[in-house]
Design a protein around this motif. Structure first.
Motif, PDB file in Angstrom:
ATOM      1  N   ASP A   1      39.455  16.381   3.737  1.00 30.00           N
ATOM      2  CA  ASP A   1      40.047  15.648   5.140  1.00 30.00           C
ATOM      3  C   ASP A   1      39.199  15.137   5.734  1.00 30.00           C
ATOM      4  OD1 ASP A   1      38.817  17.787   5.425  1.00 30.00           O
ATOM      5  OD2 ASP A   1      39.541  18.818   6.940  1.00 30.00           O
TER       6      ASP A   1
ATOM      7  N   ASP B   1      33.614  21.850  -0.101  1.00 25.20           N
ATOM      8  CA  ASP B   1      34.797  21.814  -0.448  1.00 25.20           C
ATOM      9  C   ASP B   1      35.055  22.305  -1.562  1.00 25.20           C
ATOM     10  OD1 ASP B   1      33.962  19.707  -1.513  1.00 25.20           O
ATOM     11  OD2 ASP B   1      35.554  18.054  -1.917  1.00 25.20           O
TER      12      ASP B   1
ATOM     13  N   THR C   1      37.146  22.482   4.606  1.00 22.40           N
ATOM     14  CA  THR C   1      37.413  21.694   5.003  1.00 22.40           C
ATOM     15  C   THR C   1      36.967  21.510   6.790  1.00 22.40           C
ATOM     16  OG1 THR C   1      39.290  22.346   6.571  1.00 22.40           O
ATOM     17  CG2 THR C   1      40.232  22.103   4.228  1.00 22.40           C
TER      18      THR C   1
END
Length: 324
Positions: free
Chosen positions: A59, A11, A35
């Motif tokens: 996530d 990320d 992600t």
């Protein structure tokens, strides 16, 4: 390396860009993702050879993503990256199937070494699988021409004996395919991923026969400048195919008998025999019973190799196979 594809998931946009540049300079094709969701989407569309995953993602976490990637591609090697390096995380990553674990910051050499080691194993596994498929394609039972009832009966015998470790003697005229049947037996046995060593007993001079089969120690005779492994040792855990066994010198038949019975061989010049685990398949185009009666072949060796006798009929006796 140029055709191998690496999935990189992190990320941190700057690190992602840096990894992409470094890996491309090493010759890899790189797919960057920010992600876990994006990475899974890409993994469903294409196959990768290696994956580099950040442990912390917005996530998901790298270990969970790794498990999902392994559901899609079970053999995919995964390298976990983290700025929070600690032994528990490393242990957990390895227990869950990670190939390796690197702590940020890391240098290019460390990264490349991890990738190269994993991909070398991957290439070897793929090559072994390719060769196994090729061998099965060449020597699977369905590749033997067997439309005649005689050959169908033979292949039923082959199917029954292949999964055992029984010694087999294959008889038949020259050109009937004795070595092909021997390879079919080997390739359909539990030893299929080990060596199949074929030796033509009629082609080895008698003076070299013992050394070829059992090996020798350095200095054991003139010209023995170094230790040499015999064919029994080369075939260890696999299959040794003795073609034209009826041509084996009588003086060596006793040593062969001992090797088969005791599962051990004594190299020339050695004092202590060594154990070997070899399955013996033999073949002959001569009548061994006649050779026994004439004193050219040991009777005890004859019964030892005839545990399962197979006979291949000549083509003239199975005319149904001629068109195929």
């Amino acid at each position: 390396m140029s055709d191998e594809r690496i999935l990189v998931v992190d990320d941190d946009p700057s690190l992602l860009t840096l990894l992409q540049m470094r890996l491309k300079s090493m010759g890899f094709t790189v797919t960057p993702c920010g992600t876990g969701r994006d990475a899974l989407s890409r993994a469903q569309e294409e196959a990768f050879d290696f994956a580099i995953l950040d442990l912390r993602l917005p996530d998901s976490d790298g270990l969970g993503l790794m498990e999902e990637l392994h559901h899609l591609h079970s053999g995919l090697p995964v390298l976990i990256l983290t700025a929070h390096g600690c032994i528990p995380n490393a242990v957990e990553a390895m227990q869950k199937g990670a190939y390796g674990y690197l702590t940020k910051p890391f240098d290019d050499k460390e990264l490349l070494a991890s990738i190269d080691k994993a991909l070398t194993q991957q290439r070897m596994s793929q090559e072994i699988h390719r060769l196994q498929m090729l061998v099965n394609e060449l020597y699977g039972m369905d590749k033997v021409v067997a439309r005649s009832s005689e050959m169908q009966a033979l292949l039923q015998q082959v199917a029954r004996v292949a999964g055992t470790d029984a010694t087999v003697c294959i008889s038949g005229e020259t050109g009937t395919g004795k070595e092909v049947i021997a390879r079919v037996i080997h390739c359909n046995s539990s030893r299929a991923n080990k060596s199949f060593i074929a030796v033509n007993c009629a082609a080895i001079p008698e003076t070299l026969f013992e050394s070829e089969l059992f090996g020798h120690q350095k200095g054991s005779f003139t010209g023995a400048h170094q230790n040499k492994k015999g064919l029994f040792h080369t075939a260890d855990k696999g299959t040794l195919f003795l073609d034209e066994i009826g041509e084996m010198p009588l003086s060596l038949q006793g040593k062969l008998l001992r090797a088969i019975q005791q599962r051990e061989v004594l190299p020339i010049g050695a004092q202590i025999p060594t154990k070997v685990d070899v399955r013996i398949l033999a073949a002959t185009n001569s009548d061994l019973e006649v050779a026994v009666r004439e004193g050219r072949f040991r009777e005890d060796l004859y019964y030892r190799i005839q545990v399962v006798p197979l006979w291949i009929p000549p083509l003239r006796e199975r005319r149904q196979d001629i068109p195929a």
